[in-house]
Write a protein that holds these residues in place. Structure first.
Motif, PDB file in Angstrom:
ATOM      1  N   ILE A  13      52.738 -30.769-102.587  1.00  0.00           N
ATOM      2  CA  ILE A  13      51.680 -29.805-102.843  1.00  0.00           C
ATOM      3  C   ILE A  13      50.688 -30.379-103.856  1.00  0.00           C
ATOM      4  O   ILE A  13      49.472 -30.167-103.740  1.00  0.00           O
ATOM      5  CB  ILE A  13      52.271 -28.480-103.353  1.00  0.00           C
ATOM      6  CG1 ILE A  13      53.182 -27.858-102.273  1.00  0.00           C
ATOM      7  CG2 ILE A  13      51.175 -27.502-103.739  1.00  0.00           C
ATOM      8  CD1 ILE A  13      52.473 -27.484-101.008  1.00  0.00           C
ATOM      9  N   LEU A  84      54.032 -20.545-106.719  1.00  0.00           N
ATOM     10  CA  LEU A  84      55.143 -21.487-106.784  1.00  0.00           C
ATOM     11  C   LEU A  84      55.809 -21.523-108.149  1.00  0.00           C
ATOM     12  O   LEU A  84      57.040 -21.654-108.246  1.00  0.00           O
ATOM     13  CB  LEU A  84      54.648 -22.889-106.403  1.00  0.00           C
ATOM     14  CG  LEU A  84      54.173 -23.070-104.952  1.00  0.00           C
ATOM     15  CD1 LEU A  84      53.658 -24.479-104.744  1.00  0.00           C
ATOM     16  CD2 LEU A  84      55.279 -22.758-103.968  1.00  0.00           C
ATOM     17  N   LYS A  93      63.595 -23.157-100.889  1.00  0.00           N
ATOM     18  CA  LYS A  93      62.802 -23.334 -99.670  1.00  0.00           C
ATOM     19  C   LYS A  93      62.248 -21.986 -99.227  1.00  0.00           C
ATOM     20  O   LYS A  93      62.936 -20.965 -99.289  1.00  0.00           O
ATOM     21  CB  LYS A  93      63.628 -23.945 -98.534  1.00  0.00           C
ATOM     22  CG  LYS A  93      62.876 -24.026 -97.199  1.00  0.00           C
ATOM     23  CD  LYS A  93      63.712 -24.625 -96.082  1.00  0.00           C
ATOM     24  CE  LYS A  93      63.775 -26.116 -96.199  1.00  0.00           C
ATOM     25  NZ  LYS A  93      64.361 -26.736 -94.984  1.00  0.00           N
ATOM     26  N   PHE A 144      57.726 -24.448 -97.305  1.00  0.00           N
ATOM     27  CA  PHE A 144      57.600 -24.955 -98.666  1.00  0.00           C
ATOM     28  C   PHE A 144      59.034 -25.287 -99.114  1.00  0.00           C
ATOM     29  O   PHE A 144      59.913 -24.425 -99.039  1.00  0.00           O
ATOM     30  CB  PHE A 144      57.003 -23.915 -99.612  1.00  0.00           C
ATOM     31  CG  PHE A 144      55.527 -23.705 -99.440  1.00  0.00           C
ATOM     32  CD1 PHE A 144      54.640 -24.740 -99.615  1.00  0.00           C
ATOM     33  CD2 PHE A 144      55.019 -22.463 -99.116  1.00  0.00           C
ATOM     34  CE1 PHE A 144      53.279 -24.555 -99.465  1.00  0.00           C
ATOM     35  CE2 PHE A 144      53.664 -22.262 -98.963  1.00  0.00           C
ATOM     36  CZ  PHE A 144      52.782 -23.309 -99.139  1.00  0.00           C
ATOM     37  N   TRP A 150      57.424 -29.341-105.382  1.00  0.00           N
ATOM     38  CA  TRP A 150      57.217 -28.513-104.205  1.00  0.00           C
ATOM     39  C   TRP A 150      56.421 -29.297-103.158  1.00  0.00           C
ATOM     40  O   TRP A 150      55.434 -29.968-103.465  1.00  0.00           O
ATOM     41  CB  TRP A 150      56.483 -27.224-104.565  1.00  0.00           C
ATOM     42  CG  TRP A 150      57.375 -26.196-105.179  1.00  0.00           C
ATOM     43  CD1 TRP A 150      57.456 -25.845-106.493  1.00  0.00           C
ATOM     44  CD2 TRP A 150      58.332 -25.377-104.486  1.00  0.00           C
ATOM     45  NE1 TRP A 150      58.410 -24.875-106.675  1.00  0.00           N
ATOM     46  CE2 TRP A 150      58.961 -24.552-105.450  1.00  0.00           C
ATOM     47  CE3 TRP A 150      58.725 -25.249-103.153  1.00  0.00           C
ATOM     48  CZ2 TRP A 150      59.947 -23.627-105.131  1.00  0.00           C
ATOM     49  CZ3 TRP A 150      59.705 -24.333-102.830  1.00  0.00           C
ATOM     50  CH2 TRP A 150      60.306 -23.532-103.798  1.00  0.00           C
ATOM     51  N   ARG A 151      56.865 -29.187-101.926  1.00  0.00           N
ATOM     52  CA  ARG A 151      56.239 -29.895-100.809  1.00  0.00           C
ATOM     53  C   ARG A 151      56.018 -28.928 -99.650  1.00  0.00           C
ATOM     54  O   ARG A 151      56.652 -27.885 -99.572  1.00  0.00           O
ATOM     55  CB  ARG A 151      57.120 -31.079-100.336  1.00  0.00           C
ATOM     56  CG  ARG A 151      57.482 -32.056-101.448  1.00  0.00           C
ATOM     57  CD  ARG A 151      58.593 -32.995-101.014  1.00  0.00           C
ATOM     58  NE  ARG A 151      59.049 -33.848-102.116  1.00  0.00           N
ATOM     59  CZ  ARG A 151      58.720 -35.124-102.250  1.00  0.00           C
ATOM     60  NH1 ARG A 151      57.940 -35.692-101.345  1.00  0.00           N
ATOM     61  NH2 ARG A 151      59.168 -35.825-103.274  1.00  0.00           N
ATOM     62  N   PHE A 152      55.138 -29.344 -98.719  1.00  0.00           N
ATOM     63  CA  PHE A 152      54.894 -28.561 -97.505  1.00  0.00           C
ATOM     64  C   PHE A 152      55.238 -29.425 -96.298  1.00  0.00           C
ATOM     65  O   PHE A 152      54.926 -30.622 -96.268  1.00  0.00           O
ATOM     66  CB  PHE A 152      53.434 -28.115 -97.412  1.00  0.00           C
ATOM     67  CG  PHE A 152      53.115 -27.395 -96.124  1.00  0.00           C
ATOM     68  CD1 PHE A 152      53.492 -26.073 -95.935  1.00  0.00           C
ATOM     69  CD2 PHE A 152      52.452 -28.050 -95.093  1.00  0.00           C
ATOM     70  CE1 PHE A 152      53.216 -25.417 -94.749  1.00  0.00           C
ATOM     71  CE2 PHE A 152      52.176 -27.392 -93.902  1.00  0.00           C
ATOM     72  CZ  PHE A 152      52.557 -26.077 -93.733  1.00  0.00           C
TER      73      PHE A 152
END
Length: 559
Positions: A13, A84, A93, A144, A150-152
């Motif tokens: 993110i 977030l 998640k 997420f 945090w990643r997408f």
């Protein structure tokens, strides 16, 4: 500028935006279909350990309001607000999903997307179409997830069982209520904190038929929020969101169901009427489409190619010679999508064709395998990889000492590499035509020279063909059995013929045949050919016998 993701793409993110107060919009629609769009808050083991983090229309926010359901706005069918830095440590998640409420399949949906907006600016979008799905009734669109940060991730994974299958996948259960729950107040439209900026623009112009009129903002509610119901859809269905009068005409039917090798599939259907309110290029409004051509390529009736051919196409699912291919992400027979002018329009025909299947033919000479579907490795001919995406490992696959001895003695040695990981691998070799043949517990015999790749789950061994009229007294081939796919390469477009008592084939042109067929050497060698010059050149043929349903594959080329 928004980044366009494909299925399986991931990013931090922080690489997309510096913000942590995000807007997530989902656009999905289909004629006569009603969708429930939800968010599952999962723990480190990807389980729904706390049902308060199942966010849906009957539970519009999490306890600390780090996840909020905003409703329909800005051209999106459903939207969420995700903060977030307020998500508790037990939630690792967030999975955004869409399920069909009632009858229908995901193959009936039109173009849709999931997007992430930060500060009013779209930063990432994952687009999808119904062509990527078949009988699924639920789909995980995007995630997420926390991994150091945090990643997408763009997911696009479907489930046939709908919401119940999703809940079971996340460790939940469907709770049946004895009495209908009281109807809850709809979530506020456009409600957001001052620091939160949802998009102020409408849906993209290519999808106006699904856009709903903007809702007037409701005054703040002073009543306490309703008590959340168990995470199960209430008996009363939610009102349909996509019943716009511009949706006319039925959707395109799904491709015919594959049949066993050599067996006919469903008869060809006429082309569908334009759907989603679009007009077919080159056709006047209200004009009916022309009837389908009665003949396939080269003037022959369309024949099923290994159980996977669509009527009106050449073997292997390709268009007839000289015919233009289907645009990016579009099934044959579907209405064409308008492409932007310029370089994008010029390259539209050659873009990757996502279908959601493990093996996908990109064109006649290029095959893609998605290692994330099925979760098993693939064995491919060394040097056949031309491109890969994702985290894929390649290693040498040896046959062992005994295997090398047998391979050298029979000419059926294969130099293989093992492909593992999660990603997509593109395979090709010298421009030969590639054909993915799916085995479901049955078997097929293929020369090792004609094999490009296959699933590691398949069993393969050298098979001897007895004969007395050829040098060495025998021929050899590779036999594949089990459940999986083997990719066969040919020089040109092959022909598939049923086995009859009078079926003969040149041993240099035969590509493969069903394992149940009996093969007999038919030698045309005569002593007089040594005494008299000149003969046909057809000295060794193979005769095939077997019960109905057996087949052979012959290429227009002699090795």
């Amino acid at each position: 500028m928004a980044r366009e993701f494909q299925r399986g793409h991931k990013a931090k993110i922080s690489d997309l935006t510096a913000g942590t107060d995000l807007y997530v919009g989902v656009q999905i629609a289909g004629p006569g279909l009603t969708f429930d769009i939800s968010c599952f808050g999962l723990d480190a083991e990807e389980r729904l350990s706390d049902d308060r983090y199942f966010i849906f229309f009957n539970q519009p926010k999490s306890p600390e309001e780090s996840i909020q359901l905003l409703g329909q706005q800005a051209g999106d069918s459903e939207s969420f607000r995700v903060t977030l830095d307020r998500i508790p440590a037990g939630i690792r998640k967030l999975s955004f999903t869409a399920t069909i409420d009632g009858a229908g399949q995901m193959s009936q949906i039109g173009p849709g997307y999931i997007r992430v907006v930060a500060g009013g600016e779209e930063v990432v979008r994952y687009s999808f179409t119904g062509a990527e799905f078949s009988t699924e009734r639920a789909v995980m669109l995007g995630d997420f997830y926390f991994k150091d940060a945090w990643r997408f991730a763009a997911v696009g994974q479907g489930f046939d069982g709908g919401l119940e299958a999703l809940l079971k996948n996340f460790g939940g259960e469907v709770v049946e209520e004895e009495a209908p729950a009281p109807q809850q107040q709809a979530p506020q439209q456009g409600a957001a904190a001052p620091s939160f900026a949802p998009p102020a623009f409408a849906a993209p112009p290519q999808q106006p038929q699904y856009q709903q009129p903007p809702q007037q903002p409701q005054p703040p509610q002073h009543t306490p929020p309703p008590a959340p119901a168990p995470y199960a859809a209430p008996p009363q269905p939610a009102p349909a969101m996509h019943a716009a009068p511009t949706m006319v005409g039925p959707l395109a039917p799904a491709p015919p169901a594959p049949g066993p090798y050599g067996q006919p599939v469903h008869p060809p259907q006429p082309p569908p009427s334009p759907s989603y309110g679009r007009q077919v290029p080159g056709q006047a409004p209200g004009q009916q489409p022309p009837p389908p051509a009665p003949a396939g390529p080269y003037g022959q009736p369309p024949q099923p190619s290994y159980g996977h051919q669509v009527p009106g196409q050449a073997p292997g699912g390709y268009p007839p010679p000289g015919a233009p291919g289907a645009p990016y992400g579009q099934q044959p027979g579907m209405p064409a999508q308008t492409a932007a002018p310029g370089l994008t329009s010029a390259l539209q025909l050659y873009k990757e064709a996502p279908t959601g299947a493990r093996w996908t033919a990109q064109n006649r000479q290029l095959m893609r395998v998605d290692l994330g579907i099925g979760g098993q490795p693939v064995l491919a001919r060394q040097g056949s990889m031309v491109l890969y995406q994702g985290k894929v490992d390649f290693s040498y696959k040896g046959a062992g000492f005994a295997g090398r001895i047998v391979g050298n003695a029979t000419g059926q040695e294969m130099q293989l590499m093992r492909c593992t990981g999660r990603g997509q691998v593109f395979l090709a070799e010298n421009g030969t035509h590639l054909h993915a043949i799916e085995l479901q517990g049955d078997g097929i015999c293929v020369s090792a020279e004609s094999v490009l790749a296959f699933d590691e789950s398949l069993q393969h061994e050298v098979r001897r063909i007895e004969g007395h009229g050829i040098p060495g007294g025998a021929l050899f081939t590779m036999q594949f059995q089990g459940s999986g796919t083997v990719v066969v390469k040919t020089h040109g477009t092959p022909v598939v013929l049923p086995v009859t008592p009078t079926t003969f084939a040149d041993s240099n042109a035969i590509v493969a045949w069903s394992a149940g067929a009996q093969v007999v050497i038919s030698s045309q060698v005569r002593l007089r050919r040594n005494a008299y010059p000149g003969h046909s050149g057809e000295t060794v043929n193979l005769q095939f016998r077997g019960a109905p349903g057996n087949f052979i594959i012959v290429q227009p080329y002699e090795v």
